[in-house]
Design a protein around this motif. Structure first.
Motif, mmCIF file in Angstrom:
data_model
loop_
_atom_site.group_PDB
_atom_site.id
_atom_site.type_symbol
_atom_site.label_atom_id
_atom_site.label_comp_id
_atom_site.label_asym_id
_atom_site.label_seq_id
_atom_site.Cartn_x
_atom_site.Cartn_y
_atom_site.Cartn_z
ATOM 1 N N SER A 230 93.135 49.334 -0.376
ATOM 2 C CA SER A 230 92.399 47.824 -0.749
ATOM 3 C C SER A 230 92.533 47.088 -2.125
ATOM 4 O O SER A 230 92.476 46.229 -2.453
ATOM 5 N N SER A 231 92.978 47.567 -2.916
ATOM 6 C CA SER A 231 93.031 47.867 -4.411
ATOM 7 C C SER A 231 94.851 47.746 -4.890
ATOM 8 O O SER A 231 94.587 46.276 -5.636
ATOM 9 N N TYR A 232 95.524 47.627 -4.367
ATOM 10 C CA TYR A 232 96.674 47.104 -3.619
ATOM 11 C C TYR A 232 96.554 45.669 -3.334
ATOM 12 O O TYR A 232 97.353 44.806 -4.102
ATOM 13 N N LYS A 233 96.395 44.803 -2.634
ATOM 14 C CA LYS A 233 95.552 43.807 -1.475
ATOM 15 C C LYS A 233 96.209 43.343 -2.943
ATOM 16 O O LYS A 233 95.310 41.798 -3.184
ATOM 17 N N ARG A 234 93.993 44.065 -4.141
ATOM 18 C CA ARG A 234 93.507 42.716 -4.603
ATOM 19 C C ARG A 234 94.849 42.424 -5.907
ATOM 20 O O ARG A 234 94.439 41.395 -7.029
ATOM 21 N N ILE A 235 95.268 43.519 -6.610
ATOM 22 C CA ILE A 235 96.007 43.330 -7.680
ATOM 23 C C ILE A 235 97.074 42.176 -6.730
ATOM 24 O O ILE A 235 97.696 41.382 -8.032
ATOM 25 N N LYS B 239 94.581 52.652 -8.793
ATOM 26 C CA LYS B 239 95.239 51.275 -9.761
ATOM 27 C C LYS B 239 97.042 52.156 -9.911
ATOM 28 O O LYS B 239 97.208 51.344 -9.484
ATOM 29 N N GLN C 175 88.283 54.562 -9.372
ATOM 30 C CA GLN C 175 89.405 53.356 -8.998
ATOM 31 C C GLN C 175 89.929 53.307 -10.202
ATOM 32 O O GLN C 175 91.278 52.295 -9.981
ATOM 33 N N GLY D 284 97.567 40.806 -3.641
ATOM 34 C CA GLY D 284 97.811 39.839 -3.091
ATOM 35 C C GLY D 284 97.945 39.516 -1.482
ATOM 36 O O GLY D 284 97.513 38.651 -0.726
ATOM 37 N N HIS D 285 98.581 40.899 -1.402
ATOM 38 C CA HIS D 285 98.769 41.176 0.277
ATOM 39 C C HIS D 285 98.790 42.631 0.348
ATOM 40 O O HIS D 285 98.925 43.263 -0.665
ATOM 41 N N SER D 286 98.564 42.526 1.142
ATOM 42 C CA SER D 286 98.545 44.384 1.783
ATOM 43 C C SER D 286 99.206 45.741 1.533
ATOM 44 O O SER D 286 101.180 44.615 1.708
ATOM 45 N N GLN E 171 93.228 51.562 7.128
ATOM 46 C CA GLN E 171 92.519 50.747 5.826
ATOM 47 C C GLN E 171 91.489 49.824 7.089
ATOM 48 O O GLN E 171 89.780 49.619 6.663
#
Length: 210
Positions: free
Chosen positions: A101-106, A62, A58, A108-110, A135
């Protein structure tokens, strides 16, 4: 191949390639003429298969997500190709998937959203396709199948490669995504697009055996 196959499979493919043509696959990619936008990306992905770690980190995800942000949205102009290639070459495919997936979560978009800008480079277009495949392979291949049969015109080479490559891997998932995305069964599109004959029977068999 580099994105959707296990590292052990990629190694066997490389060995079979060397046995057949007496050359290294990686070296042939490097010396490909004329130069192609995917060339350096393929070399990086090939190298990534040397990272055999089963676990994903993780913290690394990040950190890499932050670097990707800084080289795209966090800066002006084109993305830093060296940074993207470094991440692709040093991380396993599972780790890369976790990073995106972490990028999108942090943020807010892909990551691919920034690459869809109007004046994207060939490298950025190529990276976008690779990231989309990492992805969500079924979604990516459903789109590629539709594109290969778009407008009633069939690209036999592309369609055949896609069907053979995914037939025994995730064709069932691809068919589900295809039905949801385009509102029609894949087999029906094949039947409507490809003229009656042995080739259509062959492609239908690949689709139906999944």
């Amino acid at each position: 191949m580099f994105v959707s196959r296990k590292s052990s499979h990629v190694l066997m493919i490389k060995q079979a390639y060397q046995t057949k043509v007496n050359r290294q696959l990686d070296q042939d990619i490097v010396t490909l003429e004329p130069p192609h936008p995917y060339q350096r990306i393929l070399v990086a992905l090939s190298t990534s298969h040397k990272a055999h770690h089963a676990d994903v980190s993780q913290d690394i995800a990040k950190c890499d997500a932050m670097r990707l942000y800084q080289t795209s949205e966090g800066s002006s102009g084109c993305i830093n190709e060296a940074v993207v290639l470094e991440i692709l070459s040093k991380r396993s495919i599972p780790q890369l998937k976790f990073t995106f997936s972490s990028y999108k979560r942090i943020y807010g978009h892909s990551f691919t959203k920034q690459l869809k800008k109007t004046y994207s480079t060939q490298f950025e277009d190529a990276i976008r396709n690779v990231v989309e495949c990492i992805q969500n392979p079924p979604k990516y291949y459903a789109k590629m199948l539709q594109r290969s049969m778009k407008g009633g015109e069939t690209s036999k080479g592309s369609l055949t490669r896609l069907m053979l490559n995914r037939a025994e891997i995730d064709m069932g998932d691809i068919k589900k995504v295809y039905r949801k995305k385009y509102g029609v069964e894949l087999k029906d599109t094949i039947s409507q697009t490809i003229p009656l004959g042995d080739y259509r029977d062959f492609i239908l068999a690949l689709a139906e055996n999944a």
